[in-house]
Design a protein around this motif. Structure first.
Motif, PDB file in Angstrom:
ATOM      1  N   LEU A  31       0.852  -1.179   0.000  1.00  0.00           N
ATOM      2  CA  LEU A  31       0.000   0.000   0.000  1.00  0.00           C
ATOM      3  C   LEU A  31       0.894   1.236   0.000  1.00  0.00           C
ATOM      4  CD1 LEU A  31      -3.145   0.661   0.507  1.00  0.00           C
ATOM      5  CD2 LEU A  31      -2.364   1.281   2.788  1.00  0.00           C
ATOM      6  N   SER A  36      -5.671   3.384  -5.507  1.00  0.00           N
ATOM      7  CA  SER A  36      -6.144   2.351  -6.433  1.00  0.00           C
ATOM      8  C   SER A  36      -6.481   1.082  -5.660  1.00  0.00           C
ATOM      9  CB  SER A  36      -5.091   2.058  -7.510  1.00  0.00           C
ATOM     10  OG  SER A  36      -4.965   3.186  -8.341  1.00  0.00           O
ATOM     11  N   VAL A  37      -5.647   0.712  -4.690  1.00  0.00           N
ATOM     12  CA  VAL A  37      -5.903  -0.508  -3.904  1.00  0.00           C
ATOM     13  C   VAL A  37      -7.249  -0.427  -3.184  1.00  0.00           C
ATOM     14  CG1 VAL A  37      -5.202  -1.804  -1.859  1.00  0.00           C
ATOM     15  CG2 VAL A  37      -3.481  -1.128  -3.519  1.00  0.00           C
ATOM     16  N   ALA A  74       9.870   6.476  -5.153  1.00  0.00           N
ATOM     17  CA  ALA A  74       8.559   5.937  -5.538  1.00  0.00           C
ATOM     18  C   ALA A  74       7.423   6.533  -4.716  1.00  0.00           C
ATOM     19  CB  ALA A  74       8.566   4.415  -5.380  1.00  0.00           C
ATOM     20  N   ARG A 109      -2.542  12.266  -2.388  1.00  0.00           N
ATOM     21  CA  ARG A 109      -2.245  10.970  -1.756  1.00  0.00           C
ATOM     22  C   ARG A 109      -1.564   9.987  -2.710  1.00  0.00           C
ATOM     23  NH1 ARG A 109      -1.449  10.780   3.155  1.00  0.00           N
ATOM     24  NH2 ARG A 109      -1.658   8.526   3.035  1.00  0.00           N
ATOM     25  N   GLY A 110      -1.990   9.983  -3.972  1.00  0.00           N
ATOM     26  CA  GLY A 110      -1.453   9.012  -4.936  1.00  0.00           C
ATOM     27  C   GLY A 110       0.041   9.215  -5.125  1.00  0.00           C
ATOM     28  N   GLY A 113       5.116   5.863  -7.589  1.00  0.00           N
ATOM     29  CA  GLY A 113       5.453   4.437  -7.563  1.00  0.00           C
ATOM     30  C   GLY A 113       4.214   3.569  -7.670  1.00  0.00           C
ATOM     31  N   GLY A 114       3.167   3.926  -6.907  1.00  0.00           N
ATOM     32  CA  GLY A 114       1.914   3.163  -6.983  1.00  0.00           C
ATOM     33  C   GLY A 114       1.302   3.248  -8.362  1.00  0.00           C
ATOM     34  N   ASN A 115       1.393   4.420  -8.950  1.00  0.00           N
ATOM     35  CA  ASN A 115       0.831   4.624 -10.280  1.00  0.00           C
ATOM     36  C   ASN A 115       1.540   3.761 -11.315  1.00  0.00           C
ATOM     37  OD1 ASN A 115       0.769   6.182 -12.977  1.00  0.00           O
ATOM     38  ND2 ASN A 115      -0.891   7.129 -11.815  1.00  0.00           N
ATOM     39  N   LEU A 118       0.918  -0.015 -10.732  1.00  0.00           N
ATOM     40  CA  LEU A 118      -0.432  -0.418 -11.146  1.00  0.00           C
ATOM     41  C   LEU A 118      -0.490  -0.623 -12.657  1.00  0.00           C
ATOM     42  CD1 LEU A 118      -3.392  -0.805 -10.146  1.00  0.00           C
ATOM     43  CD2 LEU A 118      -3.787   1.570 -10.859  1.00  0.00           C
ATOM     44  N   SER A 123      -3.167   5.647 -17.946  1.00  0.00           N
ATOM     45  CA  SER A 123      -2.495   6.528 -16.997  1.00  0.00           C
ATOM     46  C   SER A 123      -1.405   7.357 -17.680  1.00  0.00           C
ATOM     47  CB  SER A 123      -1.897   5.654 -15.894  1.00  0.00           C
ATOM     48  OG  SER A 123      -1.383   6.453 -14.893  1.00  0.00           O
ATOM     49  N   VAL A 166       9.710  -4.430  -4.583  1.00  0.00           N
ATOM     50  CA  VAL A 166       9.190  -3.074  -4.388  1.00  0.00           C
ATOM     51  C   VAL A 166       9.829  -2.161  -5.431  1.00  0.00           C
ATOM     52  CG1 VAL A 166       9.094  -1.115  -2.791  1.00  0.00           C
ATOM     53  CG2 VAL A 166       8.867  -3.445  -1.906  1.00  0.00           C
ATOM     54  N   LEU A 167       8.995  -1.368  -6.084  1.00  0.00           N
ATOM     55  CA  LEU A 167       9.515  -0.303  -6.959  1.00  0.00           C
ATOM     56  C   LEU A 167       9.987   0.806  -6.034  1.00  0.00           C
ATOM     57  CD1 LEU A 167       9.868   1.211  -9.647  1.00  0.00           C
ATOM     58  CD2 LEU A 167       7.436   1.779  -9.554  1.00  0.00           C
ATOM     59  N   GLY A 191      -9.540  15.865 -15.597  1.00  0.00           N
ATOM     60  CA  GLY A 191      -9.320  14.947 -14.475  1.00  0.00           C
ATOM     61  C   GLY A 191      -9.736  13.519 -14.762  1.00  0.00           C
ATOM     62  N   TYR A 193      -9.713   9.908 -16.776  1.00  0.00           N
ATOM     63  CA  TYR A 193      -8.690   9.162 -17.520  1.00  0.00           C
ATOM     64  C   TYR A 193      -8.792   9.553 -18.990  1.00  0.00           C
ATOM     65  CZ  TYR A 193      -7.353   6.034 -13.722  1.00  0.00           C
ATOM     66  OH  TYR A 193      -6.844   5.513 -12.557  1.00  0.00           O
TER      67      TYR A 193
HETATM   68  C1  LIG Z   1     -11.323   8.869  -8.754  1.00  0.00           C
HETATM   69  C2  LIG Z   1      -9.927   8.512  -9.228  1.00  0.00           C
HETATM   70  C3  LIG Z   1      -9.477   9.080 -10.416  1.00  0.00           C
HETATM   71  C4  LIG Z   1      -8.205   8.764 -10.877  1.00  0.00           C
HETATM   72  N1  LIG Z   1      -7.774   9.322 -12.055  1.00  0.00           N
HETATM   73  C5  LIG Z   1      -6.545   9.034 -12.508  1.00  0.00           C
HETATM   74  C6  LIG Z   1      -6.049   9.599 -13.726  1.00  0.00           C
HETATM   75  O1  LIG Z   1      -6.707  10.406 -14.402  1.00  0.00           O
HETATM   76  N2  LIG Z   1      -4.806   9.224 -14.138  1.00  0.00           N
HETATM   77  C7  LIG Z   1      -4.032   8.352 -13.410  1.00  0.00           C
HETATM   78  O2  LIG Z   1      -2.926   8.054 -13.818  1.00  0.00           O
HETATM   79  N3  LIG Z   1      -4.465   7.821 -12.260  1.00  0.00           N
HETATM   80  C8  LIG Z   1      -5.688   8.142 -11.786  1.00  0.00           C
HETATM   81  N4  LIG Z   1      -6.115   7.587 -10.614  1.00  0.00           N
HETATM   82  C9  LIG Z   1      -5.242   6.634  -9.891  1.00  0.00           C
HETATM   83  C10 LIG Z   1      -4.326   7.380  -8.918  1.00  0.00           C
HETATM   84  O3  LIG Z   1      -3.349   8.111  -9.636  1.00  0.00           O
HETATM   85  C11 LIG Z   1      -3.642   6.337  -8.015  1.00  0.00           C
HETATM   86  O4  LIG Z   1      -3.245   6.946  -6.874  1.00  0.00           O
HETATM   87  C12 LIG Z   1      -2.429   5.668  -8.577  1.00  0.00           C
HETATM   88  O5  LIG Z   1      -2.687   5.086  -9.798  1.00  0.00           O
HETATM   89  C13 LIG Z   1      -1.915   4.580  -7.644  1.00  0.00           C
HETATM   90  O6  LIG Z   1      -1.062   5.177  -6.745  1.00  0.00           O
HETATM   91  P1  LIG Z   1      -1.183   4.872  -5.191  1.00  0.00           P
HETATM   92  O7  LIG Z   1       0.029   5.437  -4.567  1.00  0.00           O
HETATM   93  O8  LIG Z   1      -2.502   5.329  -4.684  1.00  0.00           O
HETATM   94  O9  LIG Z   1      -1.067   3.274  -5.206  1.00  0.00           O
HETATM   95  P2  LIG Z   1      -1.794   2.183  -4.345  1.00  0.00           P
HETATM   96  O10 LIG Z   1      -3.265   2.238  -4.539  1.00  0.00           O
HETATM   97  O11 LIG Z   1      -1.299   2.198  -2.946  1.00  0.00           O
HETATM   98  O12 LIG Z   1      -1.189   0.875  -5.072  1.00  0.00           O
HETATM   99  C14 LIG Z   1      -1.499   0.569  -6.419  1.00  0.00           C
HETATM  100  C15 LIG Z   1      -0.883  -0.788  -6.785  1.00  0.00           C
HETATM  101  O13 LIG Z   1       0.520  -0.697  -6.861  1.00  0.00           O
HETATM  102  C16 LIG Z   1       1.143  -1.529  -5.865  1.00  0.00           C
HETATM  103  N5  LIG Z   1       2.234  -0.718  -5.335  1.00  0.00           N
HETATM  104  C17 LIG Z   1       2.104   0.508  -4.781  1.00  0.00           C
HETATM  105  N6  LIG Z   1       3.308   1.029  -4.547  1.00  0.00           N
HETATM  106  C18 LIG Z   1       4.222   0.104  -4.930  1.00  0.00           C
HETATM  107  C19 LIG Z   1       5.642   0.065  -4.942  1.00  0.00           C
HETATM  108  N7  LIG Z   1       6.392   1.112  -4.531  1.00  0.00           N
HETATM  109  N8  LIG Z   1       6.255  -1.062  -5.404  1.00  0.00           N
HETATM  110  C20 LIG Z   1       5.523  -2.114  -5.855  1.00  0.00           C
HETATM  111  N9  LIG Z   1       4.179  -2.131  -5.878  1.00  0.00           N
HETATM  112  C21 LIG Z   1       3.531  -1.024  -5.429  1.00  0.00           C
HETATM  113  C22 LIG Z   1       0.068  -1.862  -4.872  1.00  0.00           C
HETATM  114  O14 LIG Z   1       0.296  -3.100  -4.241  1.00  0.00           O
HETATM  115  C23 LIG Z   1      -1.150  -1.896  -5.770  1.00  0.00           C
HETATM  116  O15 LIG Z   1      -1.218  -3.132  -6.463  1.00  0.00           O
HETATM  117  C24 LIG Z   1      -7.375   7.879 -10.130  1.00  0.00           C
HETATM  118  C25 LIG Z   1      -7.831   7.334  -8.909  1.00  0.00           C
HETATM  119  C26 LIG Z   1      -9.092   7.641  -8.459  1.00  0.00           C
HETATM  120  C27 LIG Z   1      -9.562   7.058  -7.150  1.00  0.00           C
END
Ligand SMILES: Cc1cc2nc3c(=O)[nH]c(=O)nc-3n(C[C@H](O)[C@H](O)[C@H](O)COP(=O)(O)OP(=O)(O)OC[C@H]3O[C@@H](n4cnc5c(N)ncnc54)[C@H](O)[C@@H]3O)c2cc1C
Length: 286
Positions: A31, A36-37, A74, A109-110, A113-115, A118, A123, A166-167, A191, A193
């Motif tokens: 996390l 996204s999770v 990340a 919050r996003g 690395g998570g992006n 995923l 994206s 881990v990335l 905003g 996708y």
């Molecule tokens: C309403 C909404 C609109 C959105 N619109 C867009 C958009 O327009 N464009 C866009 O690009 N994104 C969009 N997002 C996604 C957003 O950018 C996410 O935050 C992002 O894609 C994931 O980042 P996170 O840090 O929240 O990851 P998390 O939700 O914490 O993790 C995502 C995935 O990656 C894995 N992970 C996380 N970090 C690591 C790491 N360091 N190493 C290995 N695995 C890891 C997790 O296990 C999980 O499988 C949107 C999200 C929402 C809720």
């Protein structure tokens, strides 16, 4: 909708993260920002029994120059990608992509690395790191690996990460003088996708293009490199003619999905129009 029940654990080091992941026998996810999770758990798209918070691990933080690259941790949140002056100077495609990613609440919050982990094909950041020919630093119990962005995005939501790895960072090669950049997308609403997006960079020497790097997103299962469009730009000025050749070459580069609500030919046409717009407005970092 309420989340299914899960165990929440915070790792303070990479070694602890790997151990917690391994103990769960494959039934755990990392996390970062959770944006996204958590929605995917609420929608019952996944129900891991263990969430491992990796947000406090030191190696995942910071944005710094390291020799010939900019290392972006990340855990760098989208809002910081947007605001960071080192990223604006040395990795400008990320700064230009960031305002298109969702809305401020999600960008706060996003994490990058998570992006990237995923690997959503719609994206913005995956296409930007691909266009900048970045390398992704990943660390696992077996050690550290550097993976070229071109080799990282394998399939729909599938990357070269091995379970448990881990990335940790993104390494962007510092751009030479004379490099120009462009980024844009077409989305139904600000905003959302993207329906189609383009990231591009090219080196200009005596008004002639070399080392063009053109990528598109939301046109297939991964971000795509447009190799034929790149070739069409090489060795010529960025002109109406060369841009038209690059636009035509997209028919070779892309094979977009044929969705009844969004036919392949329409997506290809949007991609051509957007590529023309981006290439016409390419500019250096000010
Ligand atoms: C309403 C909404 C609109 C959105 N619109 C867009 C958009 O327009 N464009 C866009 O690009 N994104 C969009 N997002 C996604 C957003 O950018 C996410 O935050 C992002 O894609 C994931 O980042 P996170 O840090 O929240 O990851 P998390 O939700 O914490 O993790 C995502 C995935 O990656 C894995 N992970 C996380 N970090 C690591 C790491 N360091 N190493 C290995 N695995 C890891 C997790 O296990 C999980 O499988 C949107 C999200 C929402 C809720």
């Amino acid at each position: 909708m309420k989340l299914p029940s899960f165990e929440f654990l915070r790792a303070r080091s990479l070694a602890e993260a790997w151990a917690l992941h391994s103990d769960a026998g494959g039934d755990a996810v990392y996390l970062s920002g959770g944006h996204s999770v958590v929605p995917s758990m609420a929608l019952r798209l996944q129900a891991p029994s263990r969430l491992i918070d990796i947000s406090q691990i030191a190696e995942l933080h910071g944005v710094e120059l390291q020799g010939e690259t900019l290392r972006i941790g990340a855990m760098t949140r989208h809002a910081e990608v947007l605001a960071n002056p080192l990223i604006a100077r040395h990795a400008p495609l990320l700064s230009r992509a960031a305002p298109h990613v969702a809305h401020p609440a999600i960008r706060n919050r996003g994490t990058i690395g998570g992006n990237l982990a995923l690997a959503d094909p719609a994206s913005e950041f995956p296409a930007a790191v691909l266009a900048m020919r970045a390398e992704l630093e990943v660390m696992g119990p077996e050690g550290r690996r550097m993976i070229a962005a071109d080799d990282f995005f394998l399939d729909l939501y599938e990357t070269a990460l091995i379970p448990g790895e881990v990335l940790t960072a993104i390494h962007v090669p510092l751009p030479p003088e004379g490099r120009v950049f462009g980024f844009d997308e077409i989305a139904r609403r600000r905003g959302d996708y993207a329906m189609v997006g383009v990231a591009a960079q090219a080196d200009m020497s005596d008004g002639v293009v070399s080392d063009a790097s053109v990528t598109l997103f939301s046109v297939g299962v991964t971000p795509m490199r447009a190799a034929a469009a790149q070739d069409a730009l090489e060795g010529a000025p960025l002109s109406t003619d060369s841009i038209a050749r690059a636009q035509a070459a997209l028919a070779t580069d892309l094979d977009p999905p044929d969705d009844p609500g969004f036919p392949a030919e329409r997506r290809l046409q949007l991609a051509r129009v957007l590529l023309g717009r981006v290439l016409t407005r390419m500019e250096a970092v000010q």
